[in-house]
Design an enzyme around this catalytic site. Sequence first.
Site, short mmCIF file in Angstrom:
data_model
loop_
_atom_site.label_atom_id
_atom_site.label_comp_id
_atom_site.label_asym_id
_atom_site.label_seq_id
_atom_site.Cartn_x
_atom_site.Cartn_y
_atom_site.Cartn_z
N ARG A 229 0.88 -1.17 0.00
CA ARG A 229 0.00 0.00 0.00
C ARG A 229 0.92 1.21 0.00
O ARG A 229 2.02 1.16 0.55
CB ARG A 229 -0.91 0.00 1.23
CG ARG A 229 -1.79 -1.25 1.35
CD ARG A 229 -2.58 -1.20 2.66
NE ARG A 229 -3.46 -2.38 2.80
CZ ARG A 229 -3.12 -3.50 3.45
NH1 ARG A 229 -1.92 -3.59 4.02
NH2 ARG A 229 -3.96 -4.52 3.51
N LYS A 254 -1.97 -2.19 7.64
CA LYS A 254 -3.40 -2.05 7.90
C LYS A 254 -3.81 -3.04 9.00
O LYS A 254 -3.44 -4.21 8.96
CB LYS A 254 -4.19 -2.33 6.62
CG LYS A 254 -5.66 -1.95 6.72
CD LYS A 254 -6.33 -2.09 5.37
CE LYS A 254 -7.79 -1.66 5.43
NZ LYS A 254 -8.45 -1.79 4.12
N HIS A 318 -2.65 1.91 -6.03
CA HIS A 318 -3.15 0.61 -5.56
C HIS A 318 -3.25 -0.39 -6.71
O HIS A 318 -3.25 -1.59 -6.48
CB HIS A 318 -4.51 0.79 -4.88
CG HIS A 318 -4.70 -0.12 -3.69
ND1 HIS A 318 -3.96 0.00 -2.54
CD2 HIS A 318 -5.52 -1.18 -3.51
CE1 HIS A 318 -4.34 -0.93 -1.68
NE2 HIS A 318 -5.27 -1.66 -2.24
N ARG A 321 -0.36 -2.68 -6.68
CA ARG A 321 -0.54 -3.76 -5.68
C ARG A 321 -1.44 -4.86 -6.24
O ARG A 321 -1.17 -6.05 -6.09
CB ARG A 321 -1.09 -3.16 -4.39
CG ARG A 321 -1.42 -4.15 -3.28
CD ARG A 321 -1.83 -3.36 -2.04
NE ARG A 321 -2.66 -4.12 -1.13
CZ ARG A 321 -2.20 -4.86 -0.13
NH1 ARG A 321 -0.90 -4.98 0.05
NH2 ARG A 321 -3.03 -5.49 0.68
N HIS A 344 -3.67 -9.58 4.07
CA HIS A 344 -5.13 -9.68 4.17
C HIS A 344 -5.52 -10.52 5.38
O HIS A 344 -4.94 -11.59 5.61
CB HIS A 344 -5.72 -10.32 2.91
CG HIS A 344 -5.70 -9.42 1.72
ND1 HIS A 344 -5.84 -9.88 0.42
CD2 HIS A 344 -5.56 -8.08 1.61
CE1 HIS A 344 -5.79 -8.86 -0.42
NE2 HIS A 344 -5.63 -7.76 0.28
N TYR A 353 -8.81 -11.83 -6.72
CA TYR A 353 -7.83 -11.89 -7.81
C TYR A 353 -8.01 -13.11 -8.71
O TYR A 353 -7.51 -13.14 -9.82
CB TYR A 353 -6.41 -11.83 -7.25
CG TYR A 353 -6.15 -10.55 -6.52
CD1 TYR A 353 -6.09 -9.34 -7.20
CD2 TYR A 353 -6.01 -10.52 -5.13
CE1 TYR A 353 -5.89 -8.14 -6.53
CE2 TYR A 353 -5.80 -9.34 -4.45
CZ TYR A 353 -5.74 -8.15 -5.15
OH TYR A 353 -5.55 -6.97 -4.49
#
Length: 371
Positions: A229, A254, A318, A321, A344, A353
């Site tokens: 990020r 995050k 982003h 990424r 994640h 994805y």
Amino acid sequence: MKTVTLIRGEHKGEEIMVVNFDFDKTIEDHLIGFPNLKRNSSSGKFYLKNTAKNLGLLFHHLRKIRCYVDYSELSQKQVETPVKRKRLFLPPIDSFHKKDLIRFRRWLEEKRLSPHTVNTYVEVTHFFVRYSILKKSKNYSRDLVESFNYDFIVCEGKSVSYQNQCINGIKKYFLFKGMDIGALDLIRPKKEKKLPVVLSKAEVRSLMDVTHNVKHRTLLSLVYSGGLRIGEAIQLKVDDIDSKRMLIHIRGGKGKKDRYTLLSQSFLETLRQYYRQYQPKVYLFEGQNSATYSTSSAQWVLRNAVLRAGIRKEVSLHTLRHSFATHLLENGTDIRYIQELLGHSSPKTTMIYTHVTENSIKNISNPFDDL
């Protein structure tokens, strides 16, 4: 009753509505002179820009000669978009609420929320408080929140994501004030489930090739090669690069989680060249007047590279990424490892994805080929 059908079309990259009807002199004469209405020289069809305002004006214009207007073939989204009302002007905040918002900011910081989240919540709450002053409301009720949501967000054409941020910020403010937010039953709207924009490997390479500034190229290369990020990239410290283990240590990502991600051998050469030239002391990317490089500067770097590379996709930082994760999946990397590299919490987030990988789509046999 005569029927006129409005059909969605495109002219010079702009969405238009085409006015389609069986030849009728009365309709044709009535349309000539209608504001902003144009006519195609080859087909003779009338058309104008596809907006909610134009649709409403044309609809009422044709009803004057008792025409039935069928607009079912137009984009539903365009038809339902309300005509933008007069801009809402909020009064300035008073001294009492100004001090209250300062205390609210400190309260959020004590909860150890990220600086970006704190700024966003204080900003949207600032608008809400000014709106309550406008409405002369002394009670923060559900009706007031819904009214603010409609006037300030829906009518202003703001996104669903921004609407969710507003509701989250207001909820936090109500908690800060000691109010029972459960009784208010504030519900956030569902986000659209959009697939991420992904660049091909050739497009990523073209971005790097057109970026000649070493610092800029290193930044874009890092975001892609590590799947970072942008906030993680600009907070990265020199000591977070582990060239012996070929890993990058992401601290406080995050959800305040640490993780490791890949350090590319090819990128390491670029990184060493950058380090020799700029000699960063603490943070890997230092700003001219600040400890770290700014997000806005990083965004400018990417926009400039996208223009130079001639890429027409809607690309953000982003996107790099997203491209990293998709290319790993296409190379056969287990999705559980990709989840760890991206940081994640849930595999469901990473599963998106699987919908955009080139390999999975290419392996599907098109039934047209069997005809």
